[in-house]
Structures are given as C-alpha cells and as structure tokens.
Design a protein around this motif. Structure first.
Motif, PDB file in Angstrom:
ATOM      1  N   SER A 245     -47.420   6.226-107.305  1.00 41.89           N
ATOM      2  CA  SER A 245     -46.352   5.995-106.315  1.00 41.89           C
ATOM      3  C   SER A 245     -45.647   4.657-106.519  1.00 41.89           C
ATOM      4  CB  SER A 245     -46.948   6.034-104.898  1.00 41.89           C
ATOM      5  OG  SER A 245     -47.609   4.805-104.590  1.00 41.89           O
ATOM      6  N   ASN A 246     -46.029   3.933-107.603  1.00 41.53           N
ATOM      7  CA  ASN A 246     -45.503   2.581-107.838  1.00 41.53           C
ATOM      8  C   ASN A 246     -45.818   1.640-106.681  1.00 41.53           C
ATOM      9  OD1 ASN A 246     -44.321   3.052-110.415  1.00 41.53           O
ATOM     10  ND2 ASN A 246     -42.623   4.096-109.403  1.00 41.53           N
ATOM     11  N   GLY A 247     -47.009   1.830-106.107  1.00 42.30           N
ATOM     12  CA  GLY A 247     -47.467   0.938-105.044  1.00 42.30           C
ATOM     13  C   GLY A 247     -46.798   1.145-103.709  1.00 42.30           C
ATOM     14  N   THR A 248     -46.162   2.300-103.510  1.00 42.18           N
ATOM     15  CA  THR A 248     -45.467   2.523-102.237  1.00 42.18           C
ATOM     16  C   THR A 248     -46.349   3.201-101.189  1.00 42.18           C
ATOM     17  OG1 THR A 248     -44.582   4.617-103.058  1.00 42.18           O
ATOM     18  CG2 THR A 248     -43.212   2.660-103.353  1.00 42.18           C
ATOM     19  N   LEU A 249     -47.391   3.908-101.623  1.00 45.49           N
ATOM     20  CA  LEU A 249     -48.293   4.547-100.660  1.00 45.49           C
ATOM     21  C   LEU A 249     -49.135   3.484 -99.947  1.00 45.49           C
ATOM     22  CD1 LEU A 249     -49.669   7.663-102.593  1.00 45.49           C
ATOM     23  CD2 LEU A 249     -48.087   7.641-100.654  1.00 45.49           C
ATOM     24  N   PRO A 250     -49.573   3.756 -98.721  1.00 40.80           N
ATOM     25  CA  PRO A 250     -50.446   2.794 -98.029  1.00 40.80           C
ATOM     26  C   PRO A 250     -51.822   2.725 -98.686  1.00 40.80           C
ATOM     27  CG  PRO A 250     -50.194   4.804 -96.734  1.00 40.80           C
ATOM     28  CD  PRO A 250     -49.252   4.928 -97.894  1.00 40.80           C
ATOM     29  N   PHE A 251     -52.479   1.584 -98.548  1.00 41.91           N
ATOM     30  CA  PHE A 251     -53.843   1.452 -99.049  1.00 41.91           C
ATOM     31  C   PHE A 251     -54.785   2.217 -98.111  1.00 41.91           C
ATOM     32  CE2 PHE A 251     -51.699  -2.511-100.316  1.00 41.91           C
ATOM     33  CZ  PHE A 251     -51.808  -2.380-101.696  1.00 41.91           C
ATOM     34  N   PRO A 252     -55.675   3.056 -98.643  1.00 38.57           N
ATOM     35  CA  PRO A 252     -56.596   3.798 -97.773  1.00 38.57           C
ATOM     36  C   PRO A 252     -57.414   2.840 -96.901  1.00 38.57           C
ATOM     37  CG  PRO A 252     -56.722   4.598-100.037  1.00 38.57           C
ATOM     38  CD  PRO A 252     -55.887   3.362-100.068  1.00 38.57           C
ATOM     39  N   ALA A 253     -57.342   3.041 -95.591  1.00 39.01           N
ATOM     40  CA  ALA A 253     -58.061   2.217 -94.601  1.00 39.01           C
ATOM     41  C   ALA A 253     -57.616   0.766 -94.628  1.00 39.01           C
ATOM     42  CB  ALA A 253     -59.575   2.306 -94.808  1.00 39.01           C
ATOM     43  N   GLY A 254     -56.459   0.482 -95.236  1.00 40.78           N
ATOM     44  CA  GLY A 254     -55.960  -0.886 -95.318  1.00 40.78           C
ATOM     45  C   GLY A 254     -54.696  -1.097 -94.496  1.00 40.78           C
ATOM     46  N   GLU A 255     -54.077  -2.245 -94.714  1.00 38.00           N
ATOM     47  CA  GLU A 255     -52.856  -2.591 -93.988  1.00 38.00           C
ATOM     48  C   GLU A 255     -51.670  -1.855 -94.592  1.00 38.00           C
ATOM     49  OE1 GLU A 255     -50.655  -6.663 -92.357  1.00 38.00           O
ATOM     50  OE2 GLU A 255     -52.161  -6.787 -93.941  1.00 38.00           O
ATOM     51  N   LYS A 256     -50.806  -1.340 -93.741  1.00 39.83           N
ATOM     52  CA  LYS A 256     -49.623  -0.633 -94.234  1.00 39.83           C
ATOM     53  C   LYS A 256     -48.656  -1.644 -94.839  1.00 39.83           C
ATOM     54  CE  LYS A 256     -49.848   3.449 -91.518  1.00 39.83           C
ATOM     55  NZ  LYS A 256     -50.076   3.911 -90.215  1.00 39.83           N
ATOM     56  N   GLN A 257     -48.025  -1.238 -95.957  1.00 41.67           N
ATOM     57  CA  GLN A 257     -47.138  -2.146 -96.701  1.00 41.67           C
ATOM     58  C   GLN A 257     -45.997  -2.670 -95.843  1.00 41.67           C
ATOM     59  OE1 GLN A 257     -46.943  -3.401 -99.794  1.00 41.67           O
ATOM     60  NE2 GLN A 257     -48.351  -2.239-101.064  1.00 41.67           N
ATOM     61  N   ASP A 258     -45.330  -1.802 -95.105  1.00 40.85           N
ATOM     62  CA  ASP A 258     -44.195  -2.271 -94.320  1.00 40.85           C
ATOM     63  C   ASP A 258     -44.623  -3.246 -93.235  1.00 40.85           C
ATOM     64  OD1 ASP A 258     -45.493  -0.213 -92.930  1.00 40.85           O
ATOM     65  OD2 ASP A 258     -43.671   0.479 -91.953  1.00 40.85           O
ATOM     66  N   LYS A 259     -45.796  -2.981 -92.645  1.00 43.35           N
ATOM     67  CA  LYS A 259     -46.312  -3.890 -91.622  1.00 43.35           C
ATOM     68  C   LYS A 259     -46.638  -5.252 -92.215  1.00 43.35           C
ATOM     69  CE  LYS A 259     -49.196  -3.301 -87.865  1.00 43.35           C
ATOM     70  NZ  LYS A 259     -50.394  -2.835 -87.196  1.00 43.35           N
ATOM     71  N   PHE A 260     -47.279  -5.218 -93.384  1.00 49.14           N
ATOM     72  CA  PHE A 260     -47.643  -6.448 -94.081  1.00 49.14           C
ATOM     73  C   PHE A 260     -46.401  -7.279 -94.407  1.00 49.14           C
ATOM     74  CE2 PHE A 260     -47.928  -8.179 -98.493  1.00 49.14           C
ATOM     75  CZ  PHE A 260     -48.661  -9.325 -98.177  1.00 49.14           C
ATOM     76  N   ARG A 261     -45.401  -6.647 -94.965  1.00 47.56           N
ATOM     77  CA  ARG A 261     -44.194  -7.380 -95.372  1.00 47.56           C
ATOM     78  C   ARG A 261     -43.458  -7.958 -94.168  1.00 47.56           C
ATOM     79  NH1 ARG A 261     -41.867  -3.623-100.403  1.00 47.56           N
ATOM     80  NH2 ARG A 261     -43.898  -3.356-101.398  1.00 47.56           N
ATOM     81  N   LYS A 262     -43.394  -7.184 -93.087  1.00 49.76           N
ATOM     82  CA  LYS A 262     -42.755  -7.689 -91.866  1.00 49.76           C
ATOM     83  C   LYS A 262     -43.537  -8.870 -91.292  1.00 49.76           C
ATOM     84  CE  LYS A 262     -40.499  -3.391 -90.521  1.00 49.76           C
ATOM     85  NZ  LYS A 262     -40.536  -2.220 -89.635  1.00 49.76           N
ATOM     86  N   ARG A 263     -44.858  -8.776 -91.325  1.00 48.65           N
ATOM     87  CA  ARG A 263     -45.704  -9.875 -90.824  1.00 48.65           C
ATOM     88  C   ARG A 263     -45.432 -11.165 -91.588  1.00 48.65           C
ATOM     89  NH1 ARG A 263     -50.429 -11.487 -93.066  1.00 48.65           N
ATOM     90  NH2 ARG A 263     -51.171  -9.498 -93.912  1.00 48.65           N
ATOM     91  N   CYS A 264     -45.401 -11.063 -92.918  1.00 43.61           N
ATOM     92  CA  CYS A 264     -45.168 -12.255 -93.754  1.00 43.61           C
ATOM     93  C   CYS A 264     -43.781 -12.840 -93.505  1.00 43.61           C
ATOM     94  CB  CYS A 264     -45.314 -11.898 -95.224  1.00 43.61           C
ATOM     95  SG  CYS A 264     -46.964 -11.351 -95.692  1.00 43.61           S
ATOM     96  N   ALA A 265     -42.782 -11.962 -93.436  1.00 39.86           N
ATOM     97  CA  ALA A 265     -41.407 -12.420 -93.210  1.00 39.86           C
ATOM     98  C   ALA A 265     -41.276 -13.107 -91.857  1.00 39.86           C
ATOM     99  CB  ALA A 265     -40.440 -11.236 -93.310  1.00 39.86           C
ATOM    100  N   ALA A 266     -41.925 -12.543 -90.836  1.00 38.13           N
ATOM    101  CA  ALA A 266     -41.864 -13.136 -89.497  1.00 38.13           C
ATOM    102  C   ALA A 266     -42.534 -14.511 -89.472  1.00 38.13           C
ATOM    103  CB  ALA A 266     -42.521 -12.204 -88.480  1.00 38.13           C
ATOM    104  N   ALA A 267     -43.663 -14.641 -90.155  1.00 37.90           N
ATOM    105  CA  ALA A 267     -44.365 -15.927 -90.206  1.00 37.90           C
ATOM    106  C   ALA A 267     -43.503 -16.989 -90.883  1.00 37.90           C
ATOM    107  CB  ALA A 267     -45.695 -15.773 -90.946  1.00 37.90           C
ATOM    108  N   PHE A 268     -42.848 -16.605 -91.977  1.00 36.69           N
ATOM    109  CA  PHE A 268     -41.984 -17.552 -92.683  1.00 36.69           C
ATOM    110  C   PHE A 268     -40.795 -17.959 -91.811  1.00 36.69           C
ATOM    111  CE2 PHE A 268     -38.428 -18.494 -95.590  1.00 36.69           C
ATOM    112  CZ  PHE A 268     -38.971 -19.594 -96.255  1.00 36.69           C
ATOM    113  N   ALA A 269     -40.196 -17.005 -91.115  1.00 35.78           N
ATOM    114  CA  ALA A 269     -39.059 -17.319 -90.239  1.00 35.78           C
ATOM    115  C   ALA A 269     -39.458 -18.315 -89.165  1.00 35.78           C
ATOM    116  CB  ALA A 269     -38.510 -16.035 -89.602  1.00 35.78           C
ATOM    117  N   GLU A 270     -40.644 -18.156 -88.603  1.00 38.97           N
ATOM    118  CA  GLU A 270     -41.129 -19.106 -87.595  1.00 38.97           C
ATOM    119  C   GLU A 270     -41.280 -20.504 -88.188  1.00 38.97           C
ATOM    120  OE1 GLU A 270     -44.592 -17.882 -85.416  1.00 38.97           O
ATOM    121  OE2 GLU A 270     -43.812 -15.874 -85.104  1.00 38.97           O
TER     122      GLU A 270
END
Length: 199
Positions: A105-130
């Motif tokens: 999937s070129n890394g687009t599928l979620p990690f099994p039992a892990g953090e969802k990619q879109d959630k992770f990226r939004k979290r990082c972006a929000a932290a940087f904006a703060e």
C-alpha cells in the motif's frame, strides 16, 4: 524566525532496522559518538529555545546539541505507535501477511493495533503549530525542535514550502531541516520556508 527540525541520533533499534515508534529506547554508543562529532563541527548554531519529543532518544540528542539550554518536552512530537510492527524489523515481519499488505500500500494502510496515519500526522502538525505560535508570542528569533523521522516528515508535509509529499521529506539520524517562519506568512497561510537540509 529560524527553526531547526532535527532527527534524533541512532539507537540500537535503528541499527537493526526496527520500527521504533513508541518504544522508549536511548541512544546507542554509536549514536552518541556521531552526535558528539557533529556537535564539534557546529552544524547547528546556538538557539534561544529547544523543544523535544519526550522520548529518551530525542531528549538525549537535544542535550548533546544544546547543553546550555533547557529542553521543553512536547508530547505531541512523539513518533507514531507502530502497533503490532513495533520494535520488529523486516526480517521478523516477512511472514506476516499484514506487513506485506502494508508494504504494497506504500505505507498508506494503518498499522495493525497501532496509531492511524492521519491521526499521527495531524497530531504532529498541531504540536508544531502550538510551538510556532508560542515562539511568536515570545518574540523568539531562533529555536530547535528535536523529534523523530515520521514526526518531522509530518510537519514538513503540512507546512513546508516548497510543498512535497510525506515520504519526500525523509531525514537521517542527527540531520535536520533549517526553516524560516515569517509571522505574517504564518498567520495568513500557515507555511514556513525551507532554507536547507543540514547533513
């Protein structure tokens, strides 16, 4: 305002090709040695503020590069939790059909039992904006953010000019991006200008 986004030094897991996300391992001796050598070359200038992921490998990297600065840990800068792939390398995952599906999937599928990619990226972006908003409130002229490869790639994908996709912002251990944030441009467009990749 000058900002340096710096990936932590090498850990044992990095040397073994493991997916080290939420695993809180320290720098390995080789990682420490390489960072000390880079510090002696002064590849990153002194900064007024230092922010870091709260994980050991980032805090230790920040202390090596910026020993005279207080390091402020930011939880939102943590690496992604790789779930069932966490702390394993590709040899150990080779027989796992879920891993092959993820690779295909070129890394687009979620990690099994892990953090969802879109959630992770939004979290990082929000932290940087703060962080950027706080730095502008403090009228800061320089800062460093010490974090993980995926964290930095998420930040760059969201805010960097020129624009590139997530995997085009890959970064090696102990290296970094030098970016400039202009307050007017940040308030209008939420963008930062990339100056250089520091090897």
């Amino acid at each position: 305002m000058e900002i340096y986004l710096i990936r932590h030094g090498k850990t044992r897991g990095n040397l073994e090709g493991r997916y080290i996300g939420s695993t809180d391992e320290p720098l390995c001796p080789q990682g420490r040695s390489e960072l000390a050598e880079r510090k002696n070359k002064r590849i990153f200038p002194p900064v007024a503020y230092v922010f870091s992921s709260p994980l050991k490998r980032c805090l230790e990297t920040a202390e090596i590069f910026f020993p005279d600065r207080k390091v402020c840990p930011i939880d939102g800068l943590r690496e992604c939790d790789f779930g069932d792939f966490e702390n394993k390398n590709y040899q150990e995952l080779a027989e796992d059909f879920r891993y092959q599906r993820w690779i295909d999937s070129n890394g687009t599928l979620p990690f099994p039992a892990g953090e969802k990619q879109d959630k992770f990226r939004k979290r990082c972006a929000a932290a940087f904006a703060e962080i950027v908003n706080e730095l502008f409130r403090e009228k800061a002229v320089s800062a460093a953010v010490v974090a993980h490869g995926g964290t930095i790639m998420s930040i760059m994908e969201r805010y960097a000019e020129p624009e590139k996709s997530f995997y085009n912002w890959q970064i090696k251990n102990g290296e970094g991006y030098h970016i400039v944030a202009d307050e007017v441009a940040w308030q209008k467009k939420r963008r930062v200008q990339v100056i250089e990749y520091i090897k």
